[in-house]
Design a protein around this motif. Structure first.
Motif, short mmCIF file in Angstrom:
data_model
loop_
_atom_site.label_atom_id
_atom_site.label_comp_id
_atom_site.label_asym_id
_atom_site.label_seq_id
_atom_site.Cartn_x
_atom_site.Cartn_y
_atom_site.Cartn_z
N HIS A 74 8.33 10.54 -3.86
CA HIS A 74 7.80 10.77 -2.51
C HIS A 74 7.20 12.17 -2.54
O HIS A 74 7.91 13.14 -2.80
CB HIS A 74 8.91 10.69 -1.46
CG HIS A 74 9.49 9.33 -1.34
ND1 HIS A 74 8.94 8.36 -0.56
CD2 HIS A 74 10.57 8.77 -1.94
CE1 HIS A 74 9.65 7.26 -0.66
NE2 HIS A 74 10.65 7.47 -1.51
N GLN B 172 4.57 15.34 -1.02
CA GLN B 172 3.95 15.97 0.14
C GLN B 172 3.13 17.16 -0.32
O GLN B 172 3.44 17.80 -1.32
CB GLN B 172 4.99 16.38 1.18
CG GLN B 172 5.98 17.43 0.74
CD GLN B 172 6.89 17.86 1.86
OE1 GLN B 172 6.49 17.93 3.01
NE2 GLN B 172 8.13 18.18 1.52
N VAL C 259 1.61 20.70 1.30
CA VAL C 259 1.72 21.58 2.46
C VAL C 259 0.88 22.83 2.27
O VAL C 259 0.61 23.26 1.15
CB VAL C 259 3.20 21.97 2.74
CG1 VAL C 259 4.03 20.75 3.06
CG2 VAL C 259 3.79 22.76 1.59
N PRO D 52 1.86 19.91 6.76
CA PRO D 52 1.22 18.94 5.85
C PRO D 52 -0.29 19.14 5.83
O PRO D 52 -0.89 19.43 6.87
CB PRO D 52 1.58 17.59 6.47
CG PRO D 52 2.78 17.85 7.31
CD PRO D 52 2.64 19.27 7.81
N ASP E 108 -3.18 12.22 3.23
CA ASP E 108 -3.04 12.94 4.50
C ASP E 108 -1.95 14.01 4.48
O ASP E 108 -1.62 14.58 5.51
CB ASP E 108 -2.78 11.96 5.63
CG ASP E 108 -1.45 11.23 5.51
OD1 ASP E 108 -0.69 11.49 4.55
OD2 ASP E 108 -1.18 10.39 6.40
N GLY E 109 -1.41 14.31 3.33
CA GLY E 109 -0.33 15.29 3.21
C GLY E 109 0.96 14.64 2.74
O GLY E 109 1.88 15.32 2.32
N ALA E 110 1.03 13.31 2.81
CA ALA E 110 2.19 12.57 2.32
C ALA E 110 1.68 11.43 1.44
O ALA E 110 0.63 10.85 1.71
CB ALA E 110 3.01 12.01 3.48
N GLN F 144 3.05 8.51 -2.03
CA GLN F 144 4.01 8.06 -3.04
C GLN F 144 3.21 7.85 -4.31
O GLN F 144 2.06 7.43 -4.27
CB GLN F 144 4.68 6.77 -2.62
CG GLN F 144 5.60 6.94 -1.43
CD GLN F 144 6.30 5.64 -1.09
OE1 GLN F 144 6.65 4.87 -1.97
NE2 GLN F 144 6.50 5.41 0.19
N GLU G 150 11.51 13.58 -5.39
CA GLU G 150 10.65 14.31 -4.44
C GLU G 150 9.68 15.20 -5.22
O GLU G 150 10.01 15.71 -6.29
CB GLU G 150 11.48 15.18 -3.50
CG GLU G 150 12.55 14.44 -2.72
CD GLU G 150 11.99 13.48 -1.69
OE1 GLU G 150 10.93 13.79 -1.10
OE2 GLU G 150 12.60 12.41 -1.49
N LYS H 194 6.94 18.32 -4.05
CA LYS H 194 6.29 19.13 -3.02
C LYS H 194 5.22 19.99 -3.68
O LYS H 194 5.51 20.74 -4.62
CB LYS H 194 7.31 20.02 -2.31
CG LYS H 194 6.71 20.85 -1.20
CD LYS H 194 7.79 21.66 -0.51
CE LYS H 194 7.22 22.54 0.57
NZ LYS H 194 8.28 23.34 1.22
#
Length: 177
Positions: A4, A6, A8, A15, A62-64, A66, A99, A101
């Motif tokens: 997952h 993201q 930022v 995001p 869009d910032g998120a 998978q 995760e 980031k």
């Protein structure tokens, strides 16, 4: 291994929509879930939230997102218009990692100085895809043109006589001709 992810803004932690590509050690493009490995760049043949620049493929997120990445080394490339510093870096995906980031940092803020960036001649996108692409490319305005190409009519049904505006009110798509 499924992650997952993201993206930022480094300063605000908000995001950020970006143009994104993951690549294996061998250089193979690994798209996020819901994006295509092979992007058809023929005329009006593939109009999803993907772009192919020369022979290099990217996804708009869009910032998120998978993504299924291999354990070990992978490479990421992210851009967001002219105000953010492009990111190209090697990542190490660990066994069991779930995760991811990623951060992207601003270099300048022309918008706060009254500048507006735009693409005034766009075809073959849905208004919502155009909005995502505009945000990821750091554009404030997209003029999505409805047109007739022989028997093909594009975006005519999308004309609402109102702009589609992003939640932060910084980006809009206007469908017209």
């Amino acid at each position: 291994m499924w992650l997952h992810g993201q993206v930022v803004d480094r300063a605000t932690e908000r995001p950020m929509p970006v143009r994104l590509a993951f690549r294996s050690k061998e250089g193979r493009y690994i798209p996020p879930y819901g994006h295509r490995t092979e992007i058809n760049d023929g005329w009006f043949q593939d109009y999803g939230a993907d772009v192919k620049l020369m022979d290099t493929s990217f996804a708009y997120v869009d910032g998120a997102f998978q993504v299924e990445l291999p354990v070990g080394e992978v490479y990421v490339e992210m851009t967001k218009g002219f105000e953010y510093k492009a990111v190209r870096r090697r990542l190490k995906i660990e066994p069991g990692q779930r995760e991811l980031k990623l951060e992207i940092g601003r270099m300048s803020d022309r918008r706060s100085q009254g500048w507006v960036s735009a693409d005034t001649h766009v075809h073959f996108l849905s208004p919502t895809t155009a909005l995502l692409e505009a945000q990821a490319e750091g554009l404030n305005l997209i003029n999505l043109l409805a047109a007739q190409w022989g028997d093909l009519f594009t975006n005519v049904g999308d004309i609402t006589n109102e702009p589609l505006v992003s939640r932060d009110k910084e980006t809009m798509v206007w469908v017209g001709s």
